[in-house]
Design a protein around this motif. Structure first.
Motif, short mmCIF file in Angstrom:
data_model
loop_
_atom_site.label_atom_id
_atom_site.label_comp_id
_atom_site.label_asym_id
_atom_site.label_seq_id
_atom_site.Cartn_x
_atom_site.Cartn_y
_atom_site.Cartn_z
N LEU A 270 0.90 -1.28 0.03
CA LEU A 270 0.00 -0.11 0.14
C LEU A 270 0.86 1.12 0.03
O LEU A 270 0.49 2.25 -0.52
CB LEU A 270 -0.70 -0.02 1.27
N ARG A 271 1.96 1.20 0.67
CA ARG A 271 2.78 2.40 0.72
C ARG A 271 3.63 2.61 -0.55
O ARG A 271 3.81 3.73 -1.18
CB ARG A 271 3.99 2.16 1.76
N TYR A 272 3.98 1.34 -1.51
CA TYR A 272 4.56 1.51 -2.59
C TYR A 272 3.40 1.98 -3.46
O TYR A 272 3.77 3.01 -4.26
CB TYR A 272 4.96 0.14 -3.23
N ILE A 273 2.13 1.97 -3.62
CA ILE A 273 1.16 2.42 -4.31
C ILE A 273 0.98 3.82 -4.09
O ILE A 273 0.67 4.62 -4.92
CB ILE A 273 -0.15 1.66 -4.11
N GLU A 274 1.11 4.31 -2.93
CA GLU A 274 1.10 5.72 -2.35
C GLU A 274 2.04 6.69 -3.22
O GLU A 274 1.82 7.28 -3.68
CB GLU A 274 1.20 5.99 -0.82
N VAL A 275 3.34 5.92 -3.31
CA VAL A 275 4.38 6.57 -4.03
C VAL A 275 4.31 6.83 -5.44
O VAL A 275 4.62 7.65 -6.17
CB VAL A 275 5.86 5.96 -3.62
N LEU A 276 3.65 5.80 -5.81
CA LEU A 276 3.13 5.51 -7.52
C LEU A 276 2.43 6.56 -7.74
O LEU A 276 2.37 7.18 -8.61
CB LEU A 276 2.93 4.14 -7.64
N GLU A 277 1.30 6.64 -6.80
CA GLU A 277 0.22 7.68 -6.98
C GLU A 277 0.91 9.05 -7.11
O GLU A 277 0.33 10.06 -8.04
CB GLU A 277 -0.87 7.40 -5.99
N ASP A 278 1.67 9.33 -6.20
CA ASP A 278 2.23 10.59 -5.88
C ASP A 278 3.05 11.02 -7.38
O ASP A 278 2.94 12.18 -7.87
CB ASP A 278 3.20 10.67 -4.72
N CYS A 279 3.79 10.04 -7.75
CA CYS A 279 4.50 10.38 -9.05
C CYS A 279 3.73 10.55 -10.27
O CYS A 279 4.06 11.20 -11.30
CB CYS A 279 5.67 8.96 -9.21
N LEU A 280 2.70 9.92 -10.21
CA LEU A 280 1.72 9.81 -11.58
C LEU A 280 0.77 10.98 -11.41
O LEU A 280 0.25 11.44 -12.44
CB LEU A 280 0.76 8.55 -11.71
N GLY A 281 0.64 11.61 -10.19
CA GLY A 281 -0.29 12.48 -9.90
C GLY A 281 -1.83 12.17 -10.03
O GLY A 281 -2.70 12.83 -10.48
N ARG A 282 -2.20 10.86 -9.76
CA ARG A 282 -3.26 10.22 -9.80
C ARG A 282 -3.70 9.28 -8.59
O ARG A 282 -2.61 8.61 -8.32
CB ARG A 282 -3.71 9.48 -11.26
N LYS A 283 -4.80 9.22 -8.35
CA LYS A 283 -5.06 8.33 -7.45
C LYS A 283 -5.55 6.96 -8.11
O LYS A 283 -6.25 6.83 -9.27
CB LYS A 283 -6.33 8.53 -6.41
N ALA A 284 -5.18 5.80 -7.54
CA ALA A 284 -5.67 4.46 -7.96
C ALA A 284 -6.99 3.86 -7.16
O ALA A 284 -7.14 4.34 -6.08
CB ALA A 284 -4.54 3.34 -7.49
N GLU A 285 -7.79 3.28 -8.03
CA GLU A 285 -8.91 2.63 -7.69
C GLU A 285 -8.51 1.38 -7.39
O GLU A 285 -8.26 0.47 -8.13
CB GLU A 285 -10.21 2.58 -8.78
N LYS A 286 -8.62 0.91 -5.99
CA LYS A 286 -8.19 -0.39 -5.58
C LYS A 286 -9.11 -1.53 -5.52
O LYS A 286 -10.13 -1.25 -4.93
CB LYS A 286 -7.43 -0.42 -4.17
N ARG A 287 -8.84 -2.79 -6.03
CA ARG A 287 -9.85 -3.78 -5.88
C ARG A 287 -8.87 -4.62 -4.95
O ARG A 287 -7.88 -5.44 -5.47
CB ARG A 287 -9.78 -4.46 -7.37
N LEU A 288 -9.31 -4.71 -3.52
CA LEU A 288 -8.74 -5.42 -2.62
C LEU A 288 -9.00 -7.05 -2.72
O LEU A 288 -10.12 -7.17 -2.80
CB LEU A 288 -8.85 -5.10 -1.19
N LEU A 289 -7.79 -7.76 -2.66
CA LEU A 289 -8.12 -9.40 -2.97
C LEU A 289 -7.47 -10.10 -1.88
O LEU A 289 -6.42 -9.63 -1.31
CB LEU A 289 -7.89 -9.65 -4.53
N PRO A 290 -7.65 -11.39 -1.78
CA PRO A 290 -6.97 -11.93 -0.78
C PRO A 290 -5.67 -12.41 -1.35
O PRO A 290 -5.45 -12.40 -2.80
CB PRO A 290 -7.78 -13.28 -0.58
N MET A 291 -4.75 -13.22 -0.82
CA MET A 291 -3.45 -13.68 -1.46
C MET A 291 -3.80 -14.60 -2.57
O MET A 291 -4.69 -15.32 -2.34
CB MET A 291 -2.68 -14.33 -0.04
N GLN A 292 -2.76 -14.67 -3.57
CA GLN A 292 -2.70 -15.60 -4.44
C GLN A 292 -1.96 -16.54 -4.30
O GLN A 292 -1.02 -16.66 -3.39
CB GLN A 292 -2.42 -14.93 -6.02
N PRO A 293 -2.57 -18.00 -4.83
CA PRO A 293 -1.74 -19.11 -4.43
C PRO A 293 -0.14 -18.96 -4.98
O PRO A 293 -0.12 -18.47 -5.92
CB PRO A 293 -2.66 -20.41 -5.45
N GLY A 294 0.62 -19.55 -4.03
CA GLY A 294 1.95 -19.46 -4.74
C GLY A 294 2.78 -18.41 -4.01
O GLY A 294 4.04 -18.14 -4.01
#
Length: 335
Positions: A270-294
């Motif tokens: 989530l912190r990495y996404i925040e930094v990415l949003e700051d660099c892009l100047g846009r907010k992300a719409e997050k689809r929160l999902l459970p852990m993937q197999p593997g």
């Protein structure tokens, strides 16, 4: 020196080849430019290398033994960096045979080619995925890695075992590098930074697994390449402190080493996404999902061994690394 780099059109292979050429080495690239992700990106990387007078290239797959042997014969390398592989944890659930072909059969072909040519040093890509179900953090090379959670991870652990066998039987100096979540310009489109950037700019929701609560030891590409070069230049010998009564997976009485290569600074997704949003100047719409197999919940590299032996010191914070990635992305994929 003369260096054969397999996977030279790949993300790490391209950057490594550029670095070796810049310091005056002769580089022979080998890559099959397969369609695991868009080959046009691989071709664009390769197009930046081919004008260099000290760069030559042959197209082929590791599992194609005659093609690989021909590349060795044409390049007469002194040292080899094997970065070619079938990557991806999730894809290994869909197409397991690709991992056996490239990562097992292909790596055997690399070992055999090095053995019969008395190679000075083989450096090869392992992965942080080998830690699998381990929950002790940070991950250290002395830890057991006998519980992989994907076939990709199992294939990389197998590479370490195969390399040790050749180091022990034939005196072939080998060094395995367990890479931790590499990102940066010219990165892989199947990895989170690339996927997130593409979808955020398109106004599409991003899939955030484990509800964004897992951590990754995101490592900037320049830091990775610095570590690879330092490792390549340091040919391992038998570890004088190795004790067969108390063995460690990290070294041996043979000329063999395994190192973690990461940032040693895990970041929550989530912190990495925040930094990415700051660099892009846009907010992300997050689809929160459970852990993937593997997948594994967290990765954190203990890099003390690599720092001790080579002076490796990663220095790029994510705020700078992500900005450089975004700047490259916008230039390469103009809106």
């Amino acid at each position: 020196m003369r260096v054969l780099v397999t996977g030279a059109a790949g993300f790490i292979g391209y950057h490594l080849s550029e670095r070796l050429l810049a310091r005056g080495d002769e580089v022979f690239g080998f890559d099959n430019l397969n369609a695991y992700y868009d080959p046009r990106l691989k071709e664009a990387r390769l197009a930046r290398l081919t004008p260099h007078p000290n760069f030559r290239f042959a197209r082929g797959s590791l599992e194609d033994r005659p093609a690989l042997e021909a590349a060795f014969d044409a390049s007469q390398p002194q040292r080899v960096v094997n970065l070619a592989a079938q990557p991806g944890v999730r894809y290994s659930l869909e197409n397991p045979r690709a991992y056996i072909d490239s990562n097992i059969v292909g790596f055997l072909n690399v070992l055999e080619a090095c053995r019969h040519r008395s190679m000075e040093h083989l450096v090869y890509a392992s992965s942080s995925s080998v830690y699998g179900a381990n929950r002790k953090l940070p991950f250290a090379v002395e830890d057991s890695v006998d519980h992989p959670t994907s076939l990709y991870a199992a294939s990389k652990k197998a590479n370490e075992l195969m390399a040790h066998t050749y180091s022990h039987l034939f005196g072939l100096p080998t060094t395995g590098l367990r890479f931790f979540t590499v990102y940066g310009p010219w990165g892989r489109p199947d990895m989170a930074p690339f996927l997130f950037t593409k979808k955020i700019l398109a106004g599409e929701p991003i899939d955030v697994f484990n509800h964004g609560r897992h951590t990754r030891d995101f490592t900037y590409i320049d830091d990775i390449v610095e570590g690879v070069v330092r490792t390549l230049d340091r040919v391992p010998g038998p570890d004088p402190h190795y004790d067969p009564r108390d063995p460690t997976p990290a070294s041996s009485s043979a000329p063999y080493r395994v190192y973690n290569i990461g940032n040693h600074q895990p970041v929550e997704l989530l912190r990495y996404i925040e930094v990415l949003e700051d660099c892009l100047g846009r907010k992300a719409e997050k689809r929160l999902l459970p852990m993937q197999p593997g997948d594994v919940p967290d990765t954190h590299a203990d890099v003390q061994a690599l720092s001790r032996d080579t002076g490796y010191l990663p220095s790029t914070p994510i705020e700078i690394g992500v900005r450089r990635f975004v700047d490259w992305y916008r230039a390469f994929y103009p809106a």
